[in-house]
Design an enzyme around this catalytic site. Sequence first.
Site, PDB file in Angstrom:
ATOM      1  N   VAL A  52     118.136 100.203 -39.727  1.00 52.89           N
ATOM      2  CA  VAL A  52     117.036 100.815 -40.466  1.00 52.89           C
ATOM      3  C   VAL A  52     116.139  99.692 -40.978  1.00 52.89           C
ATOM      4  O   VAL A  52     116.623  98.733 -41.585  1.00 52.89           O
ATOM      5  CB  VAL A  52     117.599 101.632 -41.650  1.00 52.89           C
ATOM      6  N   CYS A  53     114.839  99.808 -40.735  1.00 51.07           N
ATOM      7  CA  CYS A  53     113.913  98.758 -41.178  1.00 51.07           C
ATOM      8  C   CYS A  53     113.869  98.698 -42.697  1.00 51.07           C
ATOM      9  O   CYS A  53     113.625  99.704 -43.369  1.00 51.07           O
ATOM     10  CB  CYS A  53     112.510  99.025 -40.654  1.00 51.07           C
ATOM     11  N   ILE A  54     114.045  97.512 -43.235  1.00 54.31           N
ATOM     12  CA  ILE A  54     114.133  97.391 -44.699  1.00 54.31           C
ATOM     13  C   ILE A  54     112.812  97.721 -45.385  1.00 54.31           C
ATOM     14  O   ILE A  54     112.793  98.424 -46.404  1.00 54.31           O
ATOM     15  CB  ILE A  54     114.646  95.988 -45.119  1.00 54.31           C
ATOM     16  N   ALA A 114     112.338 101.396 -45.199  1.00 56.78           N
ATOM     17  CA  ALA A 114     113.383 102.063 -45.977  1.00 56.78           C
ATOM     18  C   ALA A 114     113.104 101.969 -47.472  1.00 56.78           C
ATOM     19  O   ALA A 114     113.317 102.925 -48.218  1.00 56.78           O
ATOM     20  CB  ALA A 114     114.748 101.450 -45.664  1.00 56.78           C
TER      21      ALA A 114
END
Lengths: 130, 130
Positions: free
Chosen positions: A77-79, A82
């Site tokens: 998941v892209c930080i 996110a």
Amino acid sequence: MKYAILVNEGPYQHQASDTAYQFCKAAIERGHEVFRAFFYHDGVHNGSRFPVPPQDDRNIPVQWSELAAAHDIDLVVCIAAAQRRGILDEGEAQRQGKDGDNIAPGFRISGLGQLIEAGIQCDRLLVFGD
Amino acid sequence: MSEPWEEEGPGEIRKFMYVNRKAPYGTIYALESLEVVLIAAAFEQDVSMVFMDDGVFQIKKGQDTGQIGMKNFSPTYRALEGYDVEKLYVEAESLSERGLSEDDLLVPVEVMSRDAIARLMDEQDVILSF
């Protein structure tokens, strides 16, 4: 072939995540490898363990978690995406002073570099979006 | 005969194309796409960007977001050159369909026909569309 997947939409509202999941299953059944699925934009919501869909409907995050566990798929998941949308793991929740985390099993939070690295390492990168 | 994806060794520079199809505001695709391009620059791949459909509005001059409570991120496109992102292509048909010309754009671009863009896409290793 060695595939990487990019999922750009959240669960249920768009079919992109379902299609990506079906693709991964089919590719693996045919003997291909899916080594990473990267979740970006609203796609990060696929990595929440909190959705409670009706019992006769599919649970999309659970489907991803189970597929990843069975076939060793790296769910990232892209930080940045996110953080905007409130998808947190334990470490992020602590860092940001939030009272809980919600990331689903098998998912991890990391940077966009993981997407680019996947694009470099894979034979094909497939984008599932709107 | 080997397949094309079997010929690439590690460390080889790949051709990455970012395809921008959405208007700059209204959805977050444009902003988050730009974030990918900026992060990806550190990987020193062969990068190009395409603006087509409503994506041509992303690089239109004179954007003013003062009344919608969002940051005007269009100046960032001018900074792309500093990240060695210099190949910017705009689809001619998308411009003319929207009553725009090259003079309306805030960065130097190469305007190309739909057919020429399609040929360019064919040459890429990785295409990320947003």
